[in-house]
Design an enzyme around this catalytic site. Structure first.
Site, PDB file in Angstrom:
ATOM      1  N   HIS A 124       0.835  -1.227   0.132  1.00  0.00           N
ATOM      2  CA  HIS A 124      -0.037  -0.069   0.082  1.00  0.00           C
ATOM      3  C   HIS A 124       0.903   1.238  -0.008  1.00  0.00           C
ATOM      4  O   HIS A 124       2.004   1.163   0.536  1.00  0.00           O
ATOM      5  CB  HIS A 124      -0.879  -0.068   1.469  1.00  0.00           C
ATOM      6  N   ASP A 201       3.216  -4.331   7.837  1.00  0.00           N
ATOM      7  CA  ASP A 201       1.799  -3.669   7.902  1.00  0.00           C
ATOM      8  C   ASP A 201       0.935  -4.681   8.182  1.00  0.00           C
ATOM      9  O   ASP A 201       0.459  -5.552   7.330  1.00  0.00           O
ATOM     10  CB  ASP A 201       1.686  -3.013   6.631  1.00  0.00           C
ATOM     11  N   GLN A 204      -4.372  -5.283   7.029  1.00  0.00           N
ATOM     12  CA  GLN A 204      -5.383  -6.159   6.667  1.00  0.00           C
ATOM     13  C   GLN A 204      -5.294  -7.304   7.251  1.00  0.00           C
ATOM     14  O   GLN A 204      -6.207  -8.371   6.819  1.00  0.00           O
ATOM     15  CB  GLN A 204      -5.322  -6.249   4.957  1.00  0.00           C
ATOM     16  N   LYS A 227     -10.482  -0.484  10.751  1.00  0.00           N
ATOM     17  CA  LYS A 227     -10.648  -1.522   9.892  1.00  0.00           C
ATOM     18  C   LYS A 227     -11.169  -2.538  10.696  1.00  0.00           C
ATOM     19  O   LYS A 227     -11.409  -4.010  10.274  1.00  0.00           O
ATOM     20  CB  LYS A 227      -9.262  -1.735   9.100  1.00  0.00           C
ATOM     21  N   CYS A 370      -4.819   2.435  -3.754  1.00  0.00           N
ATOM     22  CA  CYS A 370      -3.726   2.864  -2.922  1.00  0.00           C
ATOM     23  C   CYS A 370      -2.255   1.978  -3.175  1.00  0.00           C
ATOM     24  O   CYS A 370      -1.482   1.876  -2.321  1.00  0.00           O
ATOM     25  CB  CYS A 370      -3.860   3.326  -1.772  1.00  0.00           C
TER      26      CYS A 370
END
Length: 413
Positions: A124, A201, A204, A227, A370
């Protein structure tokens, strides 16, 4: 592991009472942001109604109670990712978390001229652009690990590029375009063996599977509250304790210092211990309280149950898309991915497909997500249509999704 009942879960989410274009809302845009249960909404409301005060400053009863609520939230959220409370910095989102990590390394001289920073093509922009800038400021070199044709990380290329010059590996746990799950535990181990730090990261992954930093052993892990059923404007950055002690805070200010002294020509500051030295200024206390409520909600249902439910949804979605003959991006085996499915329909643009789905009450994302370097590598510069699932989605919603796609295919033909 208990079987998740999405219909029972949906009772806690007020937004599913609304209609879209006269039809029941089907929300398949969870990779962008999730919806919030009443438990989170009420936790934020309760803070502002009964606890609102600035924290870590005043000694009056209300301020002490607000500080206690904030630090209690830190304990809950830290435990959720297998961390200690002093290893969790509250931020506003994953983007700020990664910038905080990157600029802390720069401010501390841990990234300098001649070093290399390793990222991947599936990142991302939030886990790419901060490193581009820090590399430029430090005089370091940025290198990009490639992906395979089906969107997986090219591990051979990773090992070729992981040299002794690499000081930082920044890698996503789960691709927000293809849903590919990267072997971050192994990647962090290999980076560490070459003397590199590893930032994961988790935007997700943390909302959708059990993520335990004591098992993965990253140096940093970034994630967003919005999220994972939490409020917008709150997120987290895990920093390994030994590393946090060495780092200079890149964004200094009030609430982060133990001492400031100014002479005639210069001033000096001594920082508080982590995590507080990284939290200058007034933080989003209500957001932290709301995120704590979200974590408690997820834990009550069980992350293993949530992951299994999303796997069932993903398997059905992939089956539908393959049967309809649309182009699907990423591996087709559900064991290699989470509930993020990107596709395109004939000659229609992603935005056209998304608008047609919206007319049927189905919310999806369209565009490059993104992640322009990845979608270009996948051969779709205009991006994709992305459907992404969560604990409140149902198999029956996918039946409606299939019927809507069949109508769209008639338009596309």
């Amino acid at each position: 592991m208990l079987l998740l009942d999405p219909y029972e879960v949906r009772r806690d989410f007020p937004i599913f009472a609304r209609k879209v274009h006269g039809k029941q809302l089907i929300y398949f845009d969870n990779a962008a942001t999730s919806q919030r249960p009443v438990q989170v909404i009420e936790a934020v409301d309760s803070f502002y109604r009964s606890l609102n005060a600035n924290i870590g400053r005043s000694v009056h009863e209300l301020a002490l109670a607000a500080t206690e609520a904030y630090e209690a939230a830190r304990k809950v959220v830290a435990a959720f990712i297998g961390a200690k409370p002093d290893e969790l910095v509250f931020t506003k989102n994953t983007t700020e978390s990664i910038n905080l990590a990157a600029y802390s390394l720069l401010a501390s001289g841990l990234v300098r001229s001649g070093n290399e920073i390793l990222v991947t093509r599936m990142e991302h922009h939030s886990n790419l652009l901060p490193w581009v800038r820090v590399a430029r400021l430090a005089g370091a070199k940025l290198k990009v690990v490639e992906v395979t044709d089906d969107g997986r990380l090219d591990l051979d290329d990773f090992r070729r590029k992981l040299t002794d010059k690499v000081r930082v590996l920044a890698v996503t746990h789960v691709s927000n375009v293809t849903g590919v799950v990267n072997p971050v535990k192994e990647l962090c181990e290999e980076a560490r063996s070459r003397g590199a730090l590893c930032l994961v990261d988790g935007a997700q992954s943390v909302p959708h599977m059990r993520v335990d930093v004591s098992r993965i052993k990253p140096d940093f892990l970034a994630f967003s509250g919005h999220k994972m059923l939490g409020p917008m404007g709150i997120g987290g950055l895990y920093i390994k304790r030994e590393l946090a002690e060495k780092l200079e805070p890149p964004f200094p200010g009030g609430g982060a210092i133990s001492l400031v002294e100014c002479g005639v020509e210069e001033c000096r500051a001594e920082w508080l211990q982590a995590p507080h030295k990284f939290e200058a200024g007034t933080p989003n206390v209500a957001g932290a309280v709301g995120l704590s409520a979200a974590v408690e909600y997820l834990e009550r249902i069980g992350m293993e149950s949530i992951e299994a439910h999303e796997r069932r949804l993903t398997e059905k979605a992939l089956g539908i898309l393959q049967e309809l003959g649309v182009t699907v991006y990423g591996p087709l085996d559900v064991k290699d991915r989470v509930g993020v499915v990107s596709f395109n329909v004939g000659k229609l643009t992603p935005h056209e497909v998304a608008q047609l789905l919206d007319s049927e009450g189905i919310a999806v994302r369209s565009g490059h997500h993104c992640a322009l370097p990845l979608v270009k590598r996948l051969g779709t510069p205009l991006g994709t249509v992305r459907a992404s699932f969560y604990l409140y989605n149902t198999l029956e919603e996918l039946d409606v999704f299939e019927e809507a796609l069949r109508k769209i295919l008639v338009i596309a033909s």
